[in-house]
Design a protein around this motif. Structure first.
Motif, PDB file in Angstrom:
ATOM      1  N   GLY B 283       9.752   5.543 -13.794  1.00  0.00           N
ATOM      2  CA  GLY B 283       9.208   4.303 -13.251  1.00  0.00           C
ATOM      3  C   GLY B 283       8.647   4.504 -11.856  1.00  0.00           C
ATOM      4  O   GLY B 283       7.614   3.920 -11.497  1.00  0.00           O
ATOM      5  N   ALA B 284       9.316   5.337 -11.061  1.00  0.00           N
ATOM      6  CA  ALA B 284       8.844   5.605  -9.700  1.00  0.00           C
ATOM      7  C   ALA B 284       7.487   6.299  -9.752  1.00  0.00           C
ATOM      8  O   ALA B 284       6.553   5.935  -9.017  1.00  0.00           O
ATOM      9  N   VAL B 285       7.374   7.289 -10.654  1.00  0.00           N
ATOM     10  CA  VAL B 285       6.105   8.027 -10.774  1.00  0.00           C
ATOM     11  C   VAL B 285       5.000   7.088 -11.259  1.00  0.00           C
ATOM     12  O   VAL B 285       3.898   7.047 -10.692  1.00  0.00           O
ATOM     13  N   LEU B 286       5.337   6.310 -12.279  1.00  0.00           N
ATOM     14  CA  LEU B 286       4.351   5.361 -12.819  1.00  0.00           C
ATOM     15  C   LEU B 286       3.917   4.344 -11.759  1.00  0.00           C
ATOM     16  O   LEU B 286       2.736   3.992 -11.663  1.00  0.00           O
ATOM     17  N   SER B 287       4.881   3.896 -10.969  1.00  0.00           N
ATOM     18  CA  SER B 287       4.582   2.897  -9.949  1.00  0.00           C
ATOM     19  C   SER B 287       3.630   3.446  -8.896  1.00  0.00           C
ATOM     20  O   SER B 287       2.712   2.742  -8.451  1.00  0.00           O
ATOM     21  N   VAL B 288       3.863   4.681  -8.497  1.00  0.00           N
ATOM     22  CA  VAL B 288       2.958   5.303  -7.511  1.00  0.00           C
ATOM     23  C   VAL B 288       1.547   5.373  -8.105  1.00  0.00           C
ATOM     24  O   VAL B 288       0.557   5.061  -7.429  1.00  0.00           O
ATOM     25  N   MET B 289       1.467   5.749  -9.384  1.00  0.00           N
ATOM     26  CA  MET B 289       0.147   5.832 -10.045  1.00  0.00           C
ATOM     27  C   MET B 289      -0.515   4.449 -10.103  1.00  0.00           C
ATOM     28  O   MET B 289      -1.704   4.298  -9.831  1.00  0.00           O
ATOM     29  N   LEU B 290       0.294   3.440 -10.475  1.00  0.00           N
ATOM     30  CA  LEU B 290      -0.237   2.072 -10.564  1.00  0.00           C
ATOM     31  C   LEU B 290      -0.729   1.580  -9.209  1.00  0.00           C
ATOM     32  O   LEU B 290      -1.786   0.954  -9.103  1.00  0.00           O
ATOM     33  N   LEU B 291       0.054   1.908  -8.183  1.00  0.00           N
ATOM     34  CA  LEU B 291      -0.323   1.476  -6.833  1.00  0.00           C
ATOM     35  C   LEU B 291      -1.638   2.121  -6.410  1.00  0.00           C
ATOM     36  O   LEU B 291      -2.531   1.456  -5.884  1.00  0.00           O
ATOM     37  N   ALA B 292      -1.722   3.434  -6.632  1.00  0.00           N
ATOM     38  CA  ALA B 292      -2.933   4.164  -6.233  1.00  0.00           C
ATOM     39  C   ALA B 292      -4.153   3.560  -6.933  1.00  0.00           C
ATOM     40  O   ALA B 292      -5.203   3.343  -6.318  1.00  0.00           O
ATOM     41  N   LYS B 293      -3.971   3.238  -8.209  1.00  0.00           N
ATOM     42  CA  LYS B 293      -5.078   2.676  -8.989  1.00  0.00           C
ATOM     43  C   LYS B 293      -5.414   1.264  -8.490  1.00  0.00           C
ATOM     44  O   LYS B 293      -6.581   0.933  -8.277  1.00  0.00           O
ATOM     45  N   SER B 294      -4.368   0.483  -8.257  1.00  0.00           N
ATOM     46  CA  SER B 294      -4.586  -0.918  -7.898  1.00  0.00           C
ATOM     47  C   SER B 294      -5.183  -1.074  -6.516  1.00  0.00           C
ATOM     48  O   SER B 294      -6.007  -1.948  -6.282  1.00  0.00           O
ATOM     49  N   ILE B 295      -4.703  -0.255  -5.583  1.00  0.00           N
ATOM     50  CA  ILE B 295      -5.198  -0.404  -4.216  1.00  0.00           C
ATOM     51  C   ILE B 295      -6.694  -0.106  -4.172  1.00  0.00           C
ATOM     52  O   ILE B 295      -7.441  -0.733  -3.427  1.00  0.00           O
ATOM     53  N   ARG B 296      -7.117   0.833  -5.004  1.00  0.00           N
ATOM     54  CA  ARG B 296      -8.563   1.116  -5.067  1.00  0.00           C
ATOM     55  C   ARG B 296      -9.331  -0.130  -5.519  1.00  0.00           C
ATOM     56  O   ARG B 296     -10.451  -0.361  -5.133  1.00  0.00           O
ATOM     57  N   GLU B 297      -8.645  -0.928  -6.352  1.00  0.00           N
ATOM     58  CA  GLU B 297      -9.316  -2.141  -6.841  1.00  0.00           C
ATOM     59  C   GLU B 297      -9.236  -3.300  -5.852  1.00  0.00           C
ATOM     60  O   GLU B 297      -9.726  -4.396  -6.119  1.00  0.00           O
ATOM     61  N   ARG B 298      -8.556  -3.055  -4.710  1.00  0.00           N
ATOM     62  CA  ARG B 298      -8.489  -4.046  -3.625  1.00  0.00           C
ATOM     63  C   ARG B 298      -7.927  -5.401  -4.058  1.00  0.00           C
ATOM     64  O   ARG B 298      -8.580  -6.434  -3.927  1.00  0.00           O
ATOM     65  N   GLY B 299      -6.691  -5.400  -4.551  1.00  0.00           N
ATOM     66  CA  GLY B 299      -6.040  -6.678  -4.844  1.00  0.00           C
ATOM     67  C   GLY B 299      -5.420  -7.238  -3.576  1.00  0.00           C
ATOM     68  O   GLY B 299      -5.521  -6.650  -2.505  1.00  0.00           O
ATOM     69  N   GLN B 300      -4.764  -8.400  -3.699  1.00  0.00           N
ATOM     70  CA  GLN B 300      -4.057  -8.977  -2.558  1.00  0.00           C
ATOM     71  C   GLN B 300      -2.821  -8.137  -2.243  1.00  0.00           C
ATOM     72  O   GLN B 300      -2.117  -7.694  -3.151  1.00  0.00           O
ATOM     73  N   ALA B 301      -2.537  -7.979  -0.955  1.00  0.00           N
ATOM     74  CA  ALA B 301      -1.418  -7.116  -0.554  1.00  0.00           C
ATOM     75  C   ALA B 301      -0.090  -7.609  -1.120  1.00  0.00           C
ATOM     76  O   ALA B 301       0.736  -6.812  -1.552  1.00  0.00           O
ATOM     77  N   GLU B 302       0.125  -8.944  -1.106  1.00  0.00           N
ATOM     78  CA  GLU B 302       1.422  -9.453  -1.564  1.00  0.00           C
ATOM     79  C   GLU B 302       1.643  -9.192  -3.051  1.00  0.00           C
ATOM     80  O   GLU B 302       2.757  -9.185  -3.537  1.00  0.00           O
ATOM     81  N   ARG B 303       0.572  -8.962  -3.751  1.00  0.00           N
ATOM     82  CA  ARG B 303       0.654  -8.683  -5.183  1.00  0.00           C
ATOM     83  C   ARG B 303       1.351  -7.346  -5.418  1.00  0.00           C
ATOM     84  O   ARG B 303       2.041  -7.177  -6.419  1.00  0.00           O
ATOM     85  N   TRP B 304       1.186  -6.408  -4.496  1.00  0.00           N
ATOM     86  CA  TRP B 304       1.708  -5.049  -4.722  1.00  0.00           C
ATOM     87  C   TRP B 304       3.065  -4.810  -4.078  1.00  0.00           C
ATOM     88  O   TRP B 304       3.707  -3.808  -4.338  1.00  0.00           O
ATOM     89  N   LEU B 305       3.459  -5.736  -3.229  1.00  0.00           N
ATOM     90  CA  LEU B 305       4.734  -5.538  -2.519  1.00  0.00           C
ATOM     91  C   LEU B 305       5.947  -5.400  -3.457  1.00  0.00           C
ATOM     92  O   LEU B 305       6.833  -4.594  -3.191  1.00  0.00           O
ATOM     93  N   PRO B 306       6.019  -6.178  -4.560  1.00  0.00           N
ATOM     94  CA  PRO B 306       7.179  -6.024  -5.459  1.00  0.00           C
ATOM     95  C   PRO B 306       7.349  -4.593  -5.966  1.00  0.00           C
ATOM     96  O   PRO B 306       8.470  -4.174  -6.277  1.00  0.00           O
ATOM     97  N   LEU B 307       6.269  -3.866  -6.031  1.00  0.00           N
ATOM     98  CA  LEU B 307       6.345  -2.488  -6.529  1.00  0.00           C
ATOM     99  C   LEU B 307       6.605  -1.501  -5.387  1.00  0.00           C
ATOM    100  O   LEU B 307       7.234  -0.458  -5.599  1.00  0.00           O
ATOM    101  N   VAL B 308       6.125  -1.838  -4.202  1.00  0.00           N
ATOM    102  CA  VAL B 308       6.337  -0.960  -3.047  1.00  0.00           C
ATOM    103  C   VAL B 308       7.799  -1.033  -2.601  1.00  0.00           C
ATOM    104  O   VAL B 308       8.388  -0.023  -2.206  1.00  0.00           O
ATOM    105  N   PHE B 309       8.380  -2.221  -2.693  1.00  0.00           N
ATOM    106  CA  PHE B 309       9.749  -2.437  -2.213  1.00  0.00           C
ATOM    107  C   PHE B 309      10.758  -1.480  -2.869  1.00  0.00           C
ATOM    108  O   PHE B 309      11.498  -0.785  -2.165  1.00  0.00           O
ATOM    109  N   PRO B 310      10.814  -1.406  -4.209  1.00  0.00           N
ATOM    110  CA  PRO B 310      11.789  -0.472  -4.791  1.00  0.00           C
ATOM    111  C   PRO B 310      11.541   0.975  -4.396  1.00  0.00           C
ATOM    112  O   PRO B 310      12.497   1.721  -4.180  1.00  0.00           O
ATOM    113  N   LEU B 311      10.287   1.345  -4.292  1.00  0.00           N
ATOM    114  CA  LEU B 311       9.991   2.736  -3.909  1.00  0.00           C
ATOM    115  C   LEU B 311      10.518   3.014  -2.502  1.00  0.00           C
ATOM    116  O   LEU B 311      11.112   4.064  -2.239  1.00  0.00           O
ATOM    117  N   LEU B 312      10.319   2.043  -1.643  1.00  0.00           N
ATOM    118  CA  LEU B 312      10.780   2.176  -0.255  1.00  0.00           C
ATOM    119  C   LEU B 312      12.307   2.280  -0.203  1.00  0.00           C
ATOM    120  O   LEU B 312      12.869   3.116   0.515  1.00  0.00           O
TER     121      LEU B 312
END
Lengths: 118, 558
Positions: B283-312
């Motif tokens: 899940g950690a590996v997948l989440s990093v991949m999802l984040l990398a993909k999503s950030i390129r698509e420029r979504g809202q920051a708060e949208r990605w925080l739920p996924l960044v939090f567990p990684l942190l």
């Protein structure tokens, strides 16, 4: 926000309280009803009820369950912080459980009059 | 109709999970009874530390002074330095409900953890509702590892409670708008709940700002709200920060690299999650991949925080290796909450891989089944208590009956571990066990005993010992390495007002020797038996200072 909204919320609180009573009594099945009720009623009064009211302004944004959960966390946070300062100001900690929840509820209702804005 | 059904699924799942977890943790540890009439489920000194301090706050009415110091009277005006939120909550709850502080202080970590789980679920839902439901089976692991259970029975209570406020902060940061008052409450409660978590709060905000900058979605209103909230939180927590800098940092601010922590009840390791550890890593590996993909698509920051939090929180759990010491282990205690979404991410993608897109109903069914299975196979042991009803009766008698300035003298007792005796809220000495052993080996009766002032040691560990403060901001105190001299000294048994001797010990000779001394003391007319139960006796000395025992060889075998 109007009186009807508040009454609807209070009904939800009544149902939630009833369900939590059953859950808690089942978990502590060796405990008397009076102790479980004293435990739950005081906790509900101090944190859950004021918590949901504190976030009432954003009731359209968050459903009752989320508002209750996040509000309770918020209420615990605000209670702990304010209780410390009220104690230093000379108000005995025994009174905080009586005075702070109505204050939070009033603050939540006042905030809610402004509608769903940040 | 569909919306209603989803709401019902959600509510039913959360309720079931709450019931199972309360049963698995709180209920099992307390053997399904809330109030045993004495502290039950208290298995280490720290539990009593937090309970007796809360009790002291309740009795004093505030936390201006350290209650234990205040009651024993050596440094009665030593400031209440411990982060106050937990103590205030436990004391106020007890004050309102009439329930003893040993119930309310113990209940808080269980209930706040339950709220933390429910709130984390709602954070995860912002990422994906089905993944959030699939994340639930990790929650029971909170009570499945021995280290996890020990967090509750060994007294990591304020630390655990304060982690709810970290999760609250993330929930607030995940919102499309920020209210400065709500943010201020979260910030202040983190600093005043467990000050060492303040850098983590800063890190969470920094993570959001970084995401927002990357996605070019940092809004001016949010920056304003953040600045106002920070200023309010700083004003509210200034006193706590001041005490933290001047008292806790000089004495406990060490940077330490720890790999294990047996003395603190053990450490949660990823391996303890069994199969779910693999799901979590994936899940950690997948989440990093999802984040990398999503950030390129420029979504809202708060949208990605739920996924960044567990990684942190996964990474922060390993900061014991770079000096964060036991604080990293505290964060690991709540890994089953923080990292839960990573399991949900994996399970959801496994479903996709096998060609099945899971619905909320099927995800709920899978989670409920898994939670039930895990709960039924739970093995971590719990239960019991250091305290016994009879010992509590004796301590309560001393607390409620003796004058506030009475001097108490505890002879040897298996259960005299230090902090549990704080409940007498009086000046009290505890005889060092090695002194008793020495007296037994020499078969001698003694008047002078190696004793310690049984107290919170911290005020004694700071120099200068009179706690003179030249500078109002930085007091300049430092840790005193020879503080034990102040506490540990030979003292005269005959000078004490009340002397406590137990009747039973795992090594019976200790108790027999104590009873022998008590019988010799009672030969003096100014000694009376003030209290007795199955646990022990309390002697009242009405002529403190008068010679009370003939020193030398004991007259009969104890």
């Amino acid at each position: 926000m109007n009186l009807r909204t508040i009454i609807e919320d209070l009904k939800r609180h009544a149902v939630t309280y009833g369900v939590l009573s059953i859950v808690l009594q089942a978990v502590f099945f060796r405990e008397s009803i009076s102790v479980v009720q004293r435990f739950l009623a005081s906790f509900y009064w101090m944190f859950l009820l004021p918590g949901a009211f504190l976030l009432m302004r954003w009731r359209e944004r968050w459903g009752f369950t989320e508002r209750l959960i996040a509000g309770s966390a918020l209420s615990l946070a605000a209670f702990g912080v304010l209780s410390y300062h009220l104690g230093l100001l000379g108000l005995h900690v025994r009174l905080h459980g009586l005075l702070l929840p109505p204050l939070f509820i009033a603050a939540g209702l006042l905030l809610a009059r402004g509608g769903d804005r940040a | 109709m569909m919306k209603l059904r989803k709401a019902w699924i959600d509510g039913a799942v959360l309720l079931f999970m709450l019931a199972v977890l309360l049963h698995l943790g709180y209920g099992r540890i307390l053997e399904h009874r809330l109030d045993h009439g004495y502290p039950f489920g208290y298995l280490a000194a720290d539990t009593f530390q937090h309970q007796s301090r809360s009790d002291g706050v309740l009795r004093l009415g505030n936390f201006r002074y350290e209650p234990i110091q205040h009651f024993i009277g050596i440094y009665p005006h030593f400031p209440g330095y411990y982060p106050p939120v937990f103590l205030q909550l436990a004391a106020a709850w007890s004050g309102l409900s009439g329930l003893p502080t040993y119930v309310t202080a113990q209940a808080l970590p269980f209930l706040t953890v339950a709220l933390a789980m429910l709130l984390m679920y709602h954070i995860a839902r912002r990422w994906h509702p089905v993944m959030a439901l699939l994340s639930l089976p990790l929650f029971p692991f909170l009570f499945l590892s021995q280290a996890g259970v020990n967090a509750f029975t060994w007294g990591h209570w304020p630390q655990v409670t304060a982690q709810l406020f970290l999760i609250l902060l993330v929930w607030l940061l995940c919102q499309p708008f920020w209210n400065p008052f709500l943010l201020a409450a979260a910030f202040a409660s983190i600093v005043m709940g467990y000050t060492a978590y303040a850098p983590i709060a800063a890190l969470l905000v920094a993570a959001y700002v970084t995401l927002a900058l990357l996605t070019r979605t940092l809004e001016k209103e949010k920056v304003h709200a953040l600045l106002i909230a920070s200023a309010m939180a700083l004003a509210l927590s200034l006193k706590t920060l001041h005490l933290f800098v001047n008292i806790l940092i000089p004495t406990q601010g060490e940077v330490s690299v720890l790999r294990d922590w047996a003395a603190g009840g053990g450490v949660v390791h990823l391996a303890e999650f069994g199969l779910q550890a693999w799901l979590l890593v994936a899940g950690a590996v997948l989440s990093v991949m999802l984040l990398a993909k999503s950030i390129r698509e420029r979504g809202q920051a708060e949208r990605w925080l739920p996924l960044v939090f567990p990684l942190l929180m996964l990474v922060l759990g390993f900061t014991n290796l770079i000096g964060f010491g036991k604080r990293a282990f505290f964060l690991r205690l709540l890994w089953p909450i923080y990292l839960s979404l990573l399991v949900g991410v994996t399970l959801y993608h496994v479903g996709l891989l096998v060609g099945k897109k899971l619905t909320e109903a099927s995800a709920a069914a899978i989670s409920l089944g898994a939670i039930l299975f895990i709960a039924l196979t739970a093995t971590a042991s719990a239960g019991g208590s250091i305290m016994s009803p009879e010992m509590w009766q004796l301590l309560s008698w001393l607390r409620d009956t003796t004058p506030q300035d009475a001097k108490l003298f505890f002879f040897y007792g298996d259960e005299f571990i230090g902090d549990n005796l704080w409940n007498v809220h009086r000046y009290h000495l505890r005889v060092m066990p090695e002194a008793v052993v020495e007296a037994l080996v020499n078969r001698s009766a003694r008047r002078f005993w190696s004793t310690t002032i049984n107290s919170d040691t911290l005020p004694f560990t700071l120099v200068p010992a009179d706690h003179h403060k030249e500078n109002p901001f930085i007091w300049g105190w430092s840790a005193n390495n020879s503080y034990e001299y102040l506490l540990l000294r030979e003292r005269d048994m005959c000078e004490q007002d009340y002397l406590i001797f137990v009747k039973h010990s795992r090594q019976p000779v200790f108790a027999q020797y104590g009873q022998y001394l008590a019988s010799k003391l009672l030969e003096n007319p100014w000694f009376t038996l003030a209290f007795e139960n199955d646990y022990g006796i309390v002697l009242r000395n009405s002529m403190p200072g008068a010679s009370c025992i003939k020193e030398g060889p004991i007259e009969a075998a104890p």
